[in-house]
Enzyme design. Structure first.
Site, PDB file in Angstrom:
ATOM      1  N   THR A   1       5.740  -4.037  -8.443  1.00 51.73           N
ATOM      2  CA  THR A   1       5.327  -5.173  -7.613  1.00 51.73           C
ATOM      3  C   THR A   1       6.488  -6.128  -7.396  1.00 51.73           C
ATOM      4  O   THR A   1       6.785  -6.547  -6.260  1.00 51.73           O
ATOM      5  CB  THR A   1       4.153  -5.918  -8.286  1.00 51.73           C
ATOM      6  OG1 THR A   1       3.043  -5.026  -8.384  1.00 51.73           O
ATOM      7  CG2 THR A   1       3.748  -7.141  -7.488  1.00 51.73           C
TER       8      THR A   1
ATOM      9  N   SER B   1       2.445  -4.951  -4.141  1.00 48.99           N
ATOM     10  CA  SER B   1       1.463  -4.689  -5.196  1.00 48.99           C
ATOM     11  C   SER B   1       1.575  -3.241  -5.642  1.00 48.99           C
ATOM     12  O   SER B   1       1.879  -2.357  -4.828  1.00 48.99           O
ATOM     13  CB  SER B   1       0.042  -4.972  -4.681  1.00 48.99           C
ATOM     14  OG  SER B   1      -0.907  -4.813  -5.704  1.00 48.99           O
ATOM     15  N   CYS B   2       1.358  -3.007  -6.932  1.00 51.20           N
ATOM     16  CA  CYS B   2       1.328  -1.644  -7.459  1.00 51.20           C
ATOM     17  C   CYS B   2       0.134  -1.519  -8.401  1.00 51.20           C
ATOM     18  O   CYS B   2      -0.469  -2.532  -8.767  1.00 51.20           O
ATOM     19  CB  CYS B   2       2.637  -1.297  -8.168  1.00 51.20           C
ATOM     20  SG  CYS B   2       2.888  -2.160  -9.744  1.00 51.20           S
ATOM     21  N   PRO B   3      -0.245  -0.305  -8.804  1.00 50.09           N
ATOM     22  CA  PRO B   3      -1.466  -0.129  -9.589  1.00 50.09           C
ATOM     23  C   PRO B   3      -1.528  -0.941 -10.870  1.00 50.09           C
ATOM     24  O   PRO B   3      -2.545  -1.517 -11.192  1.00 50.09           O
ATOM     25  CB  PRO B   3      -1.482   1.377  -9.878  1.00 50.09           C
ATOM     26  CG  PRO B   3      -0.778   1.976  -8.716  1.00 50.09           C
ATOM     27  CD  PRO B   3       0.310   0.995  -8.373  1.00 50.09           C
TER      28      PRO B   3
END
Length: 585
Positions: free
Chosen positions: A126, A118-120
């Site tokens: 991601t 997951s990334c922001p």
């Protein structure tokens, strides 16, 4: 003491291999040791080791991934990744000199792994991290299932049966991930970058360092470290870093910003710039404005604060954080007050959760009564009596300064923001600039967001165009990837430039920074405004989404042209079989 012997297998990361060789040579010289380094790249082998040097070596340093080397069969080898050498070459040589460690208790082959990435923003990193882990597991002979928590939610969600059967859990994320379902499993956390760069190396590190996650301690450990195995971890469990907590809040805030901004833009298109006035009440434009402004936009700061607190203290932090975010809006502290409220709420609740000890029969009162009550009270009192007034004054001063920027001042800010977008293309520096732009939208300061998006679009666009104009300077694979980079650039996915930068960072990255900085400076100088935080070229046709649309287009074209020209100057021609490469600068 015998000489150091090393073999570097760079794969398609030839530049990283050269840098690793130089780093090892320097570290060995500083330690007063002689070193022989063989570098294996797709173009061939540099400085091959002779049989005598191999025979004399007590232990061989093997850097990177590759096929089994028959010369090393039966030899005592220390296997490390390129990233480990580049990060700490002296430490790697120290490990080489130490006695060989016992083999890992759980071999990688046949291992069952479950992972979450997951990334922001949930768009590129991601899925790149998921692909890196999948390729790494395949190379090690392990089974893996990866759940991606992207911009549209979780995909390929892990089942209870898969989690129960897993030998190892790997979390590669730049924001908070719910860990409760992994209680009792061996778990290791990292940021997305190690998974993207070296999935196999990350899995090996996880095998060596993962710890069992206690059922009572499911808050995240610091990225790159195993999850805490006992309650004694205390406050450190929330110490994942200010950046990660902020990015978690920003990622949950973004949907409110996007939806609200687009609805407001459509409302203006339907009823004009005064559609919000009472005389238009009941019209579709007025209604859409209320939905966007009063509905979505009013939840931006509470969502930001609530999920910053969630990142720090898990679920008990959400209510105090959101309450603090609402209060920040009420007292005029805006997004700055929301950020402070999120951190106050998160760390307050985290401390209370560790400090308050109750009998097992009363444990259920903590998450539903004690922590929300005390957390909201502490956060609210601090917001009203300590944080509120000075933060509101700071926000007003910042807003006035940004809105009043003209000429050289605006150009400098755009230059900085634009350059930051291209430095690491989706990494921490890029995300810091992006967070600056998105949070300012909450204060109705829209110029920095325009500079950020424009500058983030130019790197993939420039590389896509350069692969066509200067085709001889790119490999066939890069020329093919250029087609995808063009689409990614139009969509404001800066990560589309990463494969090109990884192959030739010293030429590509400065070229991209130059173009992005110019694009950002032009946007700020021309007063371009952007009311939505994402969407790339696809939001440009929406009426009122962009203020000074011609200026945005000019900045994007000029910035792209600067990067294309720079790439044409610094990139070297690719050698063709039987012909030497042109020695251009």
């Amino acid at each position: 003491m015998s000489d150091i012997v090393a073999v570097i297998r760079s794969g398609d990361r030839a530049t990283h291999g050269v840098l690793a060789r130089e780093a090892l040579n320097k570290a060995a010289a500083e330690a007063g040791r002689r070193i022989h380094v063989e570098l294996q790249t797709p173009e061939g082998v540099s400085d091959p080791l002779d049989a005598a040097a191999l025979a004399a070596a007590q232990r061989v340093l093997v850097v990177g991934e590759g096929a089994a080397d028959p010369r090393l069969a039966g030899r005592d080898c220390l296997n490390v990744t390129l990233s480990q050498v580049l990060d700490d070459p002296a430490g790697v040589l120290a490990r080489l000199a130490a006695p060989a460690a016992a083999p890992a208790a759980v071999p990688a082959k046949g291992l069952k792994i479950v992972a979450i990435t997951s990334c922001p923003t949930g768009i590129a990193h991601t899925f790149m991290a998921a692909e890196g882990l999948q390729e790494g597991a395949k190379a090690l002979g392990a089974e893996i299932r990866v759940e991606t928590q992207g911009s549209v939610g979780s995909e390929d969600t892990l089942t209870e049966a898969e989690i129960a059967a897993a030998d190892l859990v790997v979390i590669a994320a730049d924001r908070q991930v719910e860990l409760g379902r992994f209680a009792g499993k061996k778990l290791f956390q990292s940021q997305t970058k190690p998974a993207i760069n070296d999935g196999a190396g990350l899995i090996r590190k996880a095998l060596a360092e993962a710890k069992v996650l206690s059922s009572t301690e499911t808050a995240p450990a610091e990225p790159g470290k195993p999850a805490a195995a006992d309650a004694g971890a205390g406050i450190a469990l929330g110490g994942a870093g200010v950046y990660k907590h902020l990015m978690t809040g920003v990622s949950f805030m973004l949907p409110f910003v996007v939806a609200g901004g687009i609805l407001i833009a459509i409302a203006f298109a339907l009823g004009g710039i005064y559609v919000y006035k009472d005389e238009f009440q009941g019209t579709l434009g007025w209604t859409l404005f209320q939905i966007g402004k009063t509905g979505a936009f009013s939840l931006m700061v509470p969502a930001l604060a609530g999920y910053i607190a969630f990142s720090i203290a898990d679920r008990p932090g959400i209510a105090p954080g959101m309450a603090g975010g609402v209060l920040a809006g009420t007292i005029g502290a805006g997004f700055i007050g929301g950020i402070l409220a999120g951190f106050i709420a998160g760390y307050s609740v985290l401390w209370l959760n560790r400090a308050i000890k109750l009998p097992k029969t009363l444990q259920g009162l903590k998450p539903v009564l004690i922590l929300p009550l005390l957390g909201v009270s502490i956060t609210g009192l601090l917001m009203f009596y300590v944080i509120g007034k000075p933060t509101a004054e700071l926000l007003n001063a910042l807003t006035a300064w940004l809105q009043g920027m003209k000429g050289a001042q605006a150009a400098v800010l755009g230059l900085i923001l634009g350059g930051m977008m291209a430095v690491d293309m989706g990494g921490p520096i890029n995300k810091a600039a992006y967070a600056f732009g998105t949070t300012l939208l909450a204060a109705n300061v829209t110029e920095p967001m325009a500079a950020v998006m424009c500058a983030g679009m130019t790197p993939p666009l420039a590389l896509a165009i350069a692969t066509k104009i200067f085709a001889a300077r790119f490999t066939p694979e890069e020329r093919e990837a250029g087609n995808a980079a063009f689409v990614l650039g139009l969509s404001f996915v800066t990560e589309g430039a990463i494969p090109f930068a990884a192959r030739d960072p010293f030429r590509v990255i400065p070229s991209l920074i130059a173009g992005s900085a110019v694009a950002g400076a032009i946007c700020m100088t021309l007063g371009v405004q952007l009311n939505v935080p994402h969407g790339g070229i696809f939001v440009l046709p929406i009426p009122n989404a962009v203020g000074n649309l011609p200026g945005f287009v000019i900045a994007m074209l000029v910035g792209t042209a600067v990067s294309v020209a720079a790439l044409g100057v610094v990139k070297r021609r690719i050698a063709v079989a039987g012909k030497p490469a042109a020695q251009t600068a």
